[in-house]
Design a protein around this motif. Structure first.
Motif, PDB file in Angstrom:
ATOM      1  N   UNK A 116      -1.187  -1.424  -0.611  1.00  0.00           N
ATOM      2  CA  UNK A 116      -0.504  -1.543   0.717  1.00  0.00           C
ATOM      3  C   UNK A 116       0.151  -0.286   1.034  1.00  0.00           C
ATOM      4  N   UNK A 117       0.309  -0.019   2.563  1.00  0.00           N
ATOM      5  CA  UNK A 117       0.941   0.954   3.071  1.00  0.00           C
ATOM      6  C   UNK A 117       2.387   1.031   2.897  1.00  0.00           C
ATOM      7  N   UNK A 118       2.963   0.060   2.375  1.00  0.00           N
ATOM      8  CA  UNK A 118       4.362   0.299   2.183  1.00  0.00           C
ATOM      9  C   UNK A 118       5.403  -0.278   3.079  1.00  0.00           C
ATOM     10  N   UNK A 119       4.753  -0.465   4.053  1.00  0.00           N
ATOM     11  CA  UNK A 119       5.573  -1.174   5.342  1.00  0.00           C
ATOM     12  C   UNK A 119       5.250  -2.548   5.311  1.00  0.00           C
ATOM     13  N   UNK A 120       6.306  -3.062   4.446  1.00  0.00           N
ATOM     14  CA  UNK A 120       6.159  -4.738   4.158  1.00  0.00           C
ATOM     15  C   UNK A 120       7.522  -5.169   4.286  1.00  0.00           C
ATOM     16  N   UNK A 121       7.667  -6.508   4.702  1.00  0.00           N
ATOM     17  CA  UNK A 121       8.845  -7.247   4.668  1.00  0.00           C
ATOM     18  C   UNK A 121       9.347  -7.676   3.274  1.00  0.00           C
ATOM     19  N   UNK A 161       0.724  -1.196  -5.636  1.00  0.00           N
ATOM     20  CA  UNK A 161       0.367   0.094  -5.440  1.00  0.00           C
ATOM     21  C   UNK A 161       0.675   0.313  -3.953  1.00  0.00           C
ATOM     22  N   UNK A 162       1.894   0.491  -3.463  1.00  0.00           N
ATOM     23  CA  UNK A 162       2.439   0.932  -2.229  1.00  0.00           C
ATOM     24  C   UNK A 162       2.432   2.381  -1.880  1.00  0.00           C
ATOM     25  N   UNK A 163       2.189   2.767  -0.669  1.00  0.00           N
ATOM     26  CA  UNK A 163       2.544   4.026  -0.094  1.00  0.00           C
ATOM     27  C   UNK A 163       3.997   3.997   0.284  1.00  0.00           C
ATOM     28  N   UNK A 164       4.441   5.327  -0.008  1.00  0.00           N
ATOM     29  CA  UNK A 164       5.723   5.608   0.707  1.00  0.00           C
ATOM     30  C   UNK A 164       5.690   6.835   1.556  1.00  0.00           C
ATOM     31  N   UNK A 165       4.959   6.605   2.660  1.00  0.00           N
ATOM     32  CA  UNK A 165       4.545   7.598   3.479  1.00  0.00           C
ATOM     33  C   UNK A 165       5.719   8.785   4.044  1.00  0.00           C
TER      34      UNK A 165
END
Length: 285
Positions: free
Chosen positions: A129-134, A149-153
């Motif tokens: 995912x893009x990391x922008x998650x609740x 496997x999140x992004x931390x953009x």
């Protein structure tokens, strides 16, 4: 967790997707599968010899202006698939040799995905995912995911607003990643393969070295050495339509500066060759 009053992502639109209303992501109720494939280009510790069993879902809750998957994310596209169909798809990928089931941009379809995971799979489940998650949504899927496997953009809110329309990206993603680590625990391996834990991806952006250094500082300050892995990505590929410096690839000097900072923070993980910044590595949607 449902489609009737959708607050799955941090946008918290509250629309009734089951009645045909569309929120920020413009996604319907029920999953859209844009592509399913054995993906050989994920991190080697995930892809292994068989490849990740990647299921790319249509649509996105973030909307980055430089997205390499814009063909399926900018406007949600794909084949409508129910929970039983998703389960059959997962089992088919495993039968073909998939090392894991890699759910790519899945958050907007969790009410359809979770029933497909009710019975445990014989391979790890990856939440890509893009990391922008609740954090609340991540808590609600505890026990269904083996590898996050999140992004931390971004650590820079102004940059996050400019490129992804999410000024609150960093505090929201930081809370979500803390919850992922709490759930998944430290990195677990079987031989060379990662089978559990959290791998944080960070895509270096051209002209934004300071943003990258701040991201790596946060990871180093919040997790002990080896607790998480970092995938430092240099695959940024100009997709057109963006002004300088986003109209070019990351320079060698920029990459080396960020890589050095990663090592100074005692972070372990994965790096990429310059050749990764090539449209040839973008799946054909």
């Amino acid at each position: 967790m449902n489609y009737e009053n959708c607050t799955l992502c941090p946008r918290e639109c509250g629309v009734n997707r089951a009645a045909g209303e569309r929120g920020f992501c413009r996604c319907p109720a029920g999953a859209l599968v844009a592509k399913a494939m054995l993906h050989k280009w994920e991190e080697p510790a995930l892809a292994g010899s068989g490849g990740s069993g990647a299921i790319f879902f249509g649509g996105c809750t973030l909307g980055c202006r430089y997205c390499q998957n814009a063909a399926i994310s900018a406007a949600p596209v794909g084949t409508a698939t129910d929970s039983a169909g998703l389960r059959r798809l997962m089992e088919s990928l495993i039968a073909r040799g998939a090392e894991n089931i890699d759910l790519v941009t899945p958050t907007q379809y969790l009410p359809t995905i979770l029933p497909a995971l009710e019975k445990p799979l014989p391979v790890p489940v990856v939440y890509n995912c893009g990391g922008y998650e609740r954090a609340e949504t991540i808590r609600a899927i505890a026990g269904k995911v083996d590898i996050y496997l999140p992004d931390l953009k971004y650590a820079d809110g102004a940059l996050a607003q400019s490129l992804s329309g999410a000024a609150d990206y960093f505090p929201v993603a930081a809370d979500a990643i803390r919850e992922m680590v709490r759930q998944a625990g430290p990195i677990r391996r079987q031989g060379e393969r990662v089978v559990g834990g959290v791998i944080i991806r960070h895509l270096i952006l051209p002209g934004q070295v300071e943003n990258s250094l701040r991201v790596l500082d946060w990871i180093g300050e919040n997790f002990r050495p080896g607790q998480v892995l970092v995938s430092l990505m240099r695959q940024y590929t100009p997709m057109g339509g963006l002004p300088a410096p986003m109209d070019r690839r990351v320079s060698q000097q920029e990459y080396e500066a960020v890589l050095s900072w990663m090592y100074l923070n005692r972070l372990d993980g994965f790096t990429q060759e310059a050749s990764a910044a090539d449209r040839a590595f973008i799946p054909d949607f």
